[in-house]
Design an enzyme around this catalytic site. Structure first.
Site, PDB file in Angstrom:
ATOM      1  N   CYS A 116       0.711  -1.256  -0.116  1.00 30.11           N
ATOM      2  CA  CYS A 116       0.065   0.009   0.099  1.00 30.11           C
ATOM      3  C   CYS A 116       0.727   1.346  -0.131  1.00 30.11           C
ATOM      4  O   CYS A 116       0.374   2.398  -0.251  1.00 30.11           O
ATOM      5  CB  CYS A 116      -0.890  -0.078   1.259  1.00 30.11           C
ATOM      6  SG  CYS A 116      -2.094  -1.629   1.214  1.00 30.11           S
ATOM      7  N   HIS A 256      -2.865   7.128   2.514  1.00 32.86           N
ATOM      8  CA  HIS A 256      -3.515   5.838   2.318  1.00 32.86           C
ATOM      9  C   HIS A 256      -4.847   5.429   2.658  1.00 32.86           C
ATOM     10  O   HIS A 256      -4.899   5.707   4.101  1.00 32.86           O
ATOM     11  CB  HIS A 256      -2.369   4.753   2.471  1.00 32.86           C
ATOM     12  CG  HIS A 256      -3.115   3.457   2.191  1.00 32.86           C
ATOM     13  ND1 HIS A 256      -3.855   3.051   1.054  1.00 32.86           N
ATOM     14  CD2 HIS A 256      -3.041   2.227   3.181  1.00 32.86           C
ATOM     15  CE1 HIS A 256      -4.168   1.692   1.196  1.00 32.86           C
ATOM     16  NE2 HIS A 256      -3.671   1.312   2.461  1.00 32.86           N
ATOM     17  N   ASN A 286     -10.197  -0.206   0.752  1.00 32.10           N
ATOM     18  CA  ASN A 286      -8.895  -0.038   0.593  1.00 32.10           C
ATOM     19  C   ASN A 286      -8.173  -0.544  -0.527  1.00 32.10           C
ATOM     20  O   ASN A 286      -8.455  -1.787  -0.822  1.00 32.10           O
ATOM     21  CB  ASN A 286      -8.082  -0.999   1.788  1.00 32.10           C
ATOM     22  CG  ASN A 286      -6.730  -1.009   1.902  1.00 32.10           C
ATOM     23  OD1 ASN A 286      -5.951  -0.673   0.925  1.00 32.10           O
ATOM     24  ND2 ASN A 286      -6.098  -1.224   2.871  1.00 32.10           N
TER      25      ASN A 286
END
Ligand SMILES: CC(C)(COP(=O)(O)OP(=O)(O)OC[C@H]1O[C@@H](n2cnc3c(N)ncnc32)[C@H](O)[C@@H]1OP(=O)(O)O)[C@@H](O)C(=O)NCCC(=O)NCCS
Length: 331
Positions: A116, A256, A286
């Site tokens: 990520c 993020h 996500n």
């Protein structure tokens, strides 16, 4: 070697699968509820690819939009970096698949996996190539299909993730603008807390997956949660210190998107209002390394910042990895 210059974002683009998977849909698949998911994560729905659709197609769309936004032709691109932890193939790389489909015939191409945190790592690499004058245009694409690796029977993880792509065309910008600094880090010791096996599956991985040799995503959610809040605070403060800027100089923090409670926890530790921290988590969940470029694209189009504003980008994820950057917006 050309003259050195500043590197900035010249164009942005995003792309998502059409299919929306809501929390109510998930209620029919695992023992969960819309109420639990919203309260514990902030997510209402996510986009998922059809099984027969390769993930890189999302990257192709996002890349084309970023090039159009920057008014740069595909043949002018020198390098394509795709950040992904969900490649369609180990070889060819996603960047080669995208290079071919968009017609970036002159471009070198490679994939980068920092989970990520990938987009920040990619930004840091692209910045070096452009700042040094070695390349003029680098296309950085975060492209992820988490729906293809989550275990749809594991309620601890399947409610959290989604698919999507965000792209940025990076190139030279006027002095004083663009990427001011980047910071990246990793703690491989903590990597065991978030795993997606590929060519090898260890006995520890099998045990974590209830005795099955499944190559699905597994995560110790509470360990990753604690890490994420702390590292978001640390990586944000680090780039403020490196640039000599204060939080008052920052217009938007673009993090993020993993869990709204992580964003709120970090905002509290940094003593900043929640509304300074961008979030679109409710719509996409996500989407790993695609979340920051997608967020930038949306926030820019919503006029949340304009030329001369300072932004902090901050990411964390598998590896475990983290990264942050300060950008003075140049468009
Ligand atoms: C995964 C996460 C949402 C779990 O939230 P939490 O509040 O910490 O929940 P816990 O892990 O303490 O679990 C609490 C209970 O909810 C249950 N639960 C987990 N997922 C659930 C779901 N989808 N629906 C209903 N209940 C659920 C657990 O089984 C547990 O039940 P138990 O107490 O009977 O064992 C949270 O830990 C998280 O977001 N972690 C970080 C994830 C992340 O960001 N990863 C990617 C980083 S890039």
């Amino acid at each position: 070697m050309n003259k050195t210059c500043n590197c900035g974002i010249l164009g942005l683009g995003s792309s998502f699968p059409e299919k929306v998977l809501t929390n109510h849909d998930l209620e029919k698949m695992v023992d969960t509820s819309d109420e639990w998911i919203i309260k514990r994560t902030g997510i209402s729905e996510r986009r998922v690819l059809d099984e027969d659709m390769p993930t890189y197609k999302l990257g192709v769309e996002a890349a084309k939009k970023a090039l159009a936004d920057a008014k740069v032709n595909p043949e002018e691109v020198d390098l394509i970096i795709v950040t992904t932890e969900t490649p369609d193939y180990l070889s060819p790389s996603m960047s080669c698949l995208i290079q071919s489909e968009i017609g970036a015939t002159r471009a070198a191409a490679f994939d980068l996996n920092a989970a990520c945190s990938g987009f920040i790592y990619g930004l840091s690499v692209a910045n070096q190539f452009i700042k040094s004058g070695f390349y003029k245009y680098v296309l950085l694409v975060g492209c992820e299909g988490l729906s293809k690796v989550v275990d749809w029977k594991d309620r601890n993880t399947c409610v959290l993730f989604g698919d999507g792509s965000g792209a940025a065309l990076l190139g030279p910008v006027e002095e004083g603008y663009g990427i001011i600094t980047t910071y990246t880090g990793a703690d491989g010791e903590m990597g065991k807390n978030l795993t997606i096996p590929c060519c090898y599956i260890a006995s520890r991985d099998i045990e974590a997956r209830g005795g099955e040799a499944k190559r699905t995503l597994w995560m110790d959610g509470s360990e990753v949660f604690k890490f994420a809040v702390k590292i978001m605070e640390h990586a944000t403060i680090k780039v403020l210190e490196d640039t000599g800027l204060s939080m008052d100089d920052i217009k938007v923090i673009m993090p993020h998107q993993a869990n709204i409670r992580i964003l709120e926890g970090a905002a509290k530790r940094l003593n900043i209002p929640n509304d300074k921290v961008f979030s679109n988590l409710h719509k996409y969940g996500n989407i790993s390394s695609a979340s920051i470029p997608v967020g930038l694209d949306e926030a820019y189009r919503q006029n949340l910042f304009s030329k001369g504003d300072n932004l902090i980008l901050v990411g964390f994820g598998g590896g475990l990895t983290w990264g942050s950057a300060v950008i003075r917006w140049n468009k």
